[in-house]
Design an enzyme around this catalytic site. Structure first.
Site, short mmCIF file in Angstrom:
data_model
loop_
_atom_site.label_atom_id
_atom_site.label_comp_id
_atom_site.label_asym_id
_atom_site.label_seq_id
_atom_site.Cartn_x
_atom_site.Cartn_y
_atom_site.Cartn_z
N CYS A 19 14.74 -6.97 26.02
CA CYS A 19 15.52 -6.07 25.17
C CYS A 19 14.62 -5.26 24.25
O CYS A 19 14.14 -5.78 23.23
CB CYS A 19 16.53 -6.90 24.37
N CYS B 217 16.01 -4.77 20.75
CA CYS B 217 15.87 -5.95 19.89
C CYS B 217 14.42 -6.13 19.45
O CYS B 217 14.15 -6.40 18.28
CB CYS B 217 16.32 -7.21 20.62
N ASP B 218 13.48 -6.01 20.38
CA ASP B 218 12.11 -6.44 20.11
C ASP B 218 11.09 -5.30 20.03
O ASP B 218 9.94 -5.53 19.62
CB ASP B 218 11.65 -7.42 21.21
#
Ligand SMILES: Cc1cc2nc3c(=O)[nH]c(=O)nc-3n(C[C@H](O)[C@H](O)[C@H](O)COP(=O)(O)OP(=O)(O)OC[C@H]3O[C@@H](n4cnc5c(N)ncnc54)[C@H](O)[C@@H]3O)c2cc1C
Length: 300
Positions: free
Chosen positions: A129, A132-133
């Site tokens: 992701c 997300c990261d």
């Protein structure tokens, strides 16, 4: 009292249970194999509102389960094997129930490469992701595996942070939309590596390098800081595939949170076209709770 079965104990199912429980409705949550859902599989979550400091995914989800229980949700550690159009829910243990309303909140899973190091370095350099990261890889060298729209969009997003982004694809052309491909080819931070597969992931306490094999069977090691795997996802909808309408990829088609079957609702990552982020799943969980209350006639 009306009985509601929520299938799935991730962000969507638990948020719906909190709302339904607070409205005084009787809710049972079937947790499946991953109580707490996908977020329990990540390390820190930085983009869920309300936490000024990053919170461990598992801590966030254990809090959410406790919160749902506080409002009366009964968490059942079992898996749903089938749902009928008449709303009969059967569990792996053999129990069958006939609730007044059902919420499908079973999420989806990322496809895996199935190579050595993939599991070991998950959350230690391997990610599924970019949203997300990605921000964790500022000025670092990262690679993305895949050739579809998701891989291309992850690559473009990562180029906002990383110093260099390698897009590794096993063919010599991308499947992604032409307009997205042009953004890849005109971005000086992005380099495409064609006809190549990642066959190994190495490191110590975190990812250090990957091994690539090209179509001539030649292998090379490449040092990188992060590897993003974007080779598709599969929704957990096998148990309802003959009941509610699904799109071609198996996600549930919904009008807001209503499925094609009255009394069966849906929320979260399993919904066709969802954002696949926790905050969105939470929002849909709340919307589904309202829709269920309207269906049961306890709210206008
Ligand atoms: C590694 C990783 C990191 C992520 N990081 C972030 C992040 O930092 N921020 C962010 O916003 N999002 C992040 N996401 C995305 C986020 O986790 C999802 O958007 C969110 O979890 C979706 O919630 P959900 O409730 O729809 O589904 P899920 O979290 O997938 O939960 C599904 C639930 O359904 C259950 N289930 C499945 N099948 C059955 C069945 N047959 N019977 C009973 N139960 C069943 C499962 O056991 C689980 O409890 C990340 C995802 C991953 C994989």
């Amino acid at each position: 009292m009306n009985n509601i079965i929520v299938i799935g104990a991730g962000v969507a199912g638990l948020t719906a249970s909190i709302y339904l429980g607070r409205s005084g409705l009787k809710v049972s949550v079937i947790a499946g194999d991953v109580p707490g859902g996908q977020l329990t599989k990540t390390s820190f979550v930085e983009n869920y509102p309300g936490f000024a400091k990053p919170i461990l995914g598992v801590d966030l989800m254990m809090q959410m389960m406790e919160q749902a229980s506080r409002f009366g949700a009964e968490i059942i550690y079992d898996t749903v094997t089938s749902v009928t159009i008449e709303r009969i829910v059967t569990l792996a243990s053999g129990t069958a129930v006939a609730p007044d309303a059902i919420l499908i909140a079973t999420g989806c899973s990322h496809n895996k490469l199935g190579i050595p190091g993939e599991h070991e370095f998950t959350n230690k350099g391997v990610s599924w992701c970019a949203t997300c990261d990605g921000p964790l890889y500022r000025n670092k060298k990262v690679a993305v595996v895949g050739g579809g729209n998701a891989a291309v969009m992850e690559t473009i997003f990562l180029s906002n942070f990383a110093s260099e982004v390698l897009l590794i694809h096993r063919r010599d052309t991308l499947r992604a939309d032409k307009s997205e491909q042009e953004k890849i080819f005109s971005n000086s931070k992005i380099k495409c590596i064609w006809n190549s597969e990642v066959i190994n992931i190495q490191g110590d306490s975190k990812l250090k390098s990957i091994t690539l094999r090209n179509k001539h069977d030649r292998c090379t090691d490449m040092e990188i800081d992060g590897l993003f795997i974007a080779i598709g996802m599969h929704p957990a909808t096998d148990f309802v595939k003959e009941v509610v309408r699904l799109d071609n990829a198996g996600y549930v088609i919904a009008s807001e949170t209503e499925t094609s079957v009255p009394g069966i609702f849906v929320a979260g990552d399993v919904v066709s076209g969802s954002l696949k982020q926790a905050i969105y799943a939470a929002g849909q969980g709340a919307l589904a709770a309202r829709a269920i209350e309207r269906w049961l006639g306890v709210r206008l």
